[in-house]
Design a protein around this motif. Structure first.
Motif, PDB file in Angstrom:
ATOM      1  N   ASP A   6      44.112  21.521  54.029  1.00 52.55           N
ATOM      2  CA  ASP A   6      43.098  21.083  54.574  1.00 52.55           C
ATOM      3  C   ASP A   6      41.802  22.440  54.741  1.00 52.55           C
ATOM      4  O   ASP A   6      40.814  22.290  55.219  1.00 52.55           O
ATOM      5  CB  ASP A   6      43.073  20.602  55.972  1.00 52.55           C
ATOM      6  CG  ASP A   6      43.330  19.110  55.927  1.00 52.55           C
ATOM      7  OD1 ASP A   6      42.795  18.395  54.869  1.00 52.55           O
ATOM      8  OD2 ASP A   6      43.912  18.577  56.594  1.00 52.55           O
ATOM      9  N   THR A   7      42.184  23.442  53.978  1.00 50.33           N
ATOM     10  CA  THR A   7      41.367  24.833  54.328  1.00 50.33           C
ATOM     11  C   THR A   7      40.763  24.968  52.813  1.00 50.33           C
ATOM     12  O   THR A   7      41.389  24.826  51.842  1.00 50.33           O
ATOM     13  CB  THR A   7      42.303  26.113  54.691  1.00 50.33           C
ATOM     14  OG1 THR A   7      43.072  25.868  55.595  1.00 50.33           O
ATOM     15  CG2 THR A   7      41.455  27.299  54.610  1.00 50.33           C
ATOM     16  N   PRO A   8      39.158  24.875  52.821  1.00 46.71           N
ATOM     17  CA  PRO A   8      38.737  25.066  51.701  1.00 46.71           C
ATOM     18  C   PRO A   8      39.058  26.436  51.092  1.00 46.71           C
ATOM     19  O   PRO A   8      39.523  27.224  51.872  1.00 46.71           O
ATOM     20  CB  PRO A   8      37.209  25.211  52.285  1.00 46.71           C
ATOM     21  CG  PRO A   8      37.073  24.610  53.486  1.00 46.71           C
ATOM     22  CD  PRO A   8      38.675  24.884  54.012  1.00 46.71           C
ATOM     23  N   ARG A  43      42.900  19.715  47.518  1.00 46.26           N
ATOM     24  CA  ARG A  43      42.289  20.090  48.882  1.00 46.26           C
ATOM     25  C   ARG A  43      40.727  19.232  48.653  1.00 46.26           C
ATOM     26  O   ARG A  43      40.092  19.146  47.956  1.00 46.26           O
ATOM     27  CB  ARG A  43      42.208  21.520  49.221  1.00 46.26           C
ATOM     28  CG  ARG A  43      41.245  22.297  48.074  1.00 46.26           C
ATOM     29  CD  ARG A  43      41.238  23.813  48.537  1.00 46.26           C
ATOM     30  NE  ARG A  43      42.088  24.596  48.065  1.00 46.26           N
ATOM     31  CZ  ARG A  43      42.786  25.310  48.650  1.00 46.26           C
ATOM     32  NH1 ARG A  43      42.472  25.815  49.624  1.00 46.26           N
ATOM     33  NH2 ARG A  43      43.681  26.190  47.952  1.00 46.26           N
ATOM     34  N   THR A  44      40.129  19.250  49.894  1.00 46.61           N
ATOM     35  CA  THR A  44      40.637  19.031  51.394  1.00 46.61           C
ATOM     36  C   THR A  44      40.892  17.651  51.533  1.00 46.61           C
ATOM     37  O   THR A  44      40.523  16.666  51.028  1.00 46.61           O
ATOM     38  CB  THR A  44      39.563  19.341  52.479  1.00 46.61           C
ATOM     39  OG1 THR A  44      38.396  18.701  52.139  1.00 46.61           O
ATOM     40  CG2 THR A  44      38.943  21.015  52.219  1.00 46.61           C
ATOM     41  N   VAL A  45      42.342  17.723  52.226  1.00 49.87           N
ATOM     42  CA  VAL A  45      42.895  16.265  52.360  1.00 49.87           C
ATOM     43  C   VAL A  45      42.182  15.361  53.284  1.00 49.87           C
ATOM     44  O   VAL A  45      42.365  14.197  53.039  1.00 49.87           O
ATOM     45  CB  VAL A  45      44.385  16.570  52.643  1.00 49.87           C
ATOM     46  CG1 VAL A  45      45.066  15.145  52.781  1.00 49.87           C
ATOM     47  CG2 VAL A  45      45.245  17.388  51.447  1.00 49.87           C
ATOM     48  N   THR A  46      42.060  15.893  54.459  1.00 48.09           N
ATOM     49  CA  THR A  46      41.540  14.915  55.545  1.00 48.09           C
ATOM     50  C   THR A  46      40.478  14.124  55.254  1.00 48.09           C
ATOM     51  O   THR A  46      40.535  12.970  55.533  1.00 48.09           O
ATOM     52  CB  THR A  46      41.328  15.932  56.784  1.00 48.09           C
ATOM     53  OG1 THR A  46      42.419  16.737  57.127  1.00 48.09           O
ATOM     54  CG2 THR A  46      40.987  14.889  58.134  1.00 48.09           C
ATOM     55  N   GLU A  51      39.315   7.411  45.986  1.00 46.22           N
ATOM     56  CA  GLU A  51      39.456   7.747  44.289  1.00 46.22           C
ATOM     57  C   GLU A  51      39.692   9.216  44.081  1.00 46.22           C
ATOM     58  O   GLU A  51      40.488   9.329  43.280  1.00 46.22           O
ATOM     59  CB  GLU A  51      37.857   7.649  43.684  1.00 46.22           C
ATOM     60  CG  GLU A  51      37.870   7.716  42.511  1.00 46.22           C
ATOM     61  CD  GLU A  51      38.893   6.859  41.535  1.00 46.22           C
ATOM     62  OE1 GLU A  51      39.449   7.483  40.441  1.00 46.22           O
ATOM     63  OE2 GLU A  51      39.472   5.707  41.835  1.00 46.22           O
ATOM     64  N   THR A  52      39.485  10.119  44.987  1.00 41.19           N
ATOM     65  CA  THR A  52      39.811  11.480  44.880  1.00 41.19           C
ATOM     66  C   THR A  52      41.502  11.555  45.078  1.00 41.19           C
ATOM     67  O   THR A  52      42.123  12.344  44.167  1.00 41.19           O
ATOM     68  CB  THR A  52      39.368  12.330  45.885  1.00 41.19           C
ATOM     69  OG1 THR A  52      37.780  12.397  45.965  1.00 41.19           O
ATOM     70  CG2 THR A  52      39.863  13.897  46.032  1.00 41.19           C
ATOM     71  N   ARG A  53      41.858  11.008  45.969  1.00 42.94           N
ATOM     72  CA  ARG A  53      43.383  10.834  46.047  1.00 42.94           C
ATOM     73  C   ARG A  53      44.113  10.184  44.964  1.00 42.94           C
ATOM     74  O   ARG A  53      45.270  10.778  44.449  1.00 42.94           O
ATOM     75  CB  ARG A  53      43.756  10.207  47.434  1.00 42.94           C
ATOM     76  CG  ARG A  53      43.405  10.921  48.645  1.00 42.94           C
ATOM     77  CD  ARG A  53      43.673  10.115  49.843  1.00 42.94           C
ATOM     78  NE  ARG A  53      42.849  10.587  51.171  1.00 42.94           N
ATOM     79  CZ  ARG A  53      43.671  11.309  51.913  1.00 42.94           C
ATOM     80  NH1 ARG A  53      44.812  11.094  52.029  1.00 42.94           N
ATOM     81  NH2 ARG A  53      43.006  11.877  52.954  1.00 42.94           N
TER      82      ARG A  53
END
Length: 81
Positions: A6-8, A43-46, A51-53
């Motif tokens: 979750d960190t850029p 990243r970032t997951v949250t 679609e990204t996932r």
């Protein structure tokens, strides 16, 4: 190695210096015989869109398939029960 964060990327590099890469590639994997360490960070997951996932899962599958296709890799993949 696949991992999520979750960190850029810019912040991780500037503030932390990519500690997971250092730990796994220098302190863990060489001691079990792994010399070719490749890392993909999703990243970032949250706040990631569905679609990204889905894209991340497709890439993870491609990465795994590429490892199995390398010379010297196992010819078959065990099927989970």
């Amino acid at each position: 190695m696949l991992n999520t964060s979750d960190t850029p990327a810019e912040r991780e590099e500037s503030e932390f210096g990519d500690p997971l890469q250092s730990i796994w590639a220098s302190c863990v994997l060489p001691y079990v015989g792994v010399t070719d360490v490749r890392r993909v960070v999703f990243r970032t997951v949250t706040d990631a869109a569905d679609e990204t996932r889905a894209d991340w899962l497709r890439r993870a599958r491609r990465e795994a398939a590429a490892l199995l296709a390398r010379p010297g890799s196992r010819d078959t993949v065990p099927t989970p029960n």
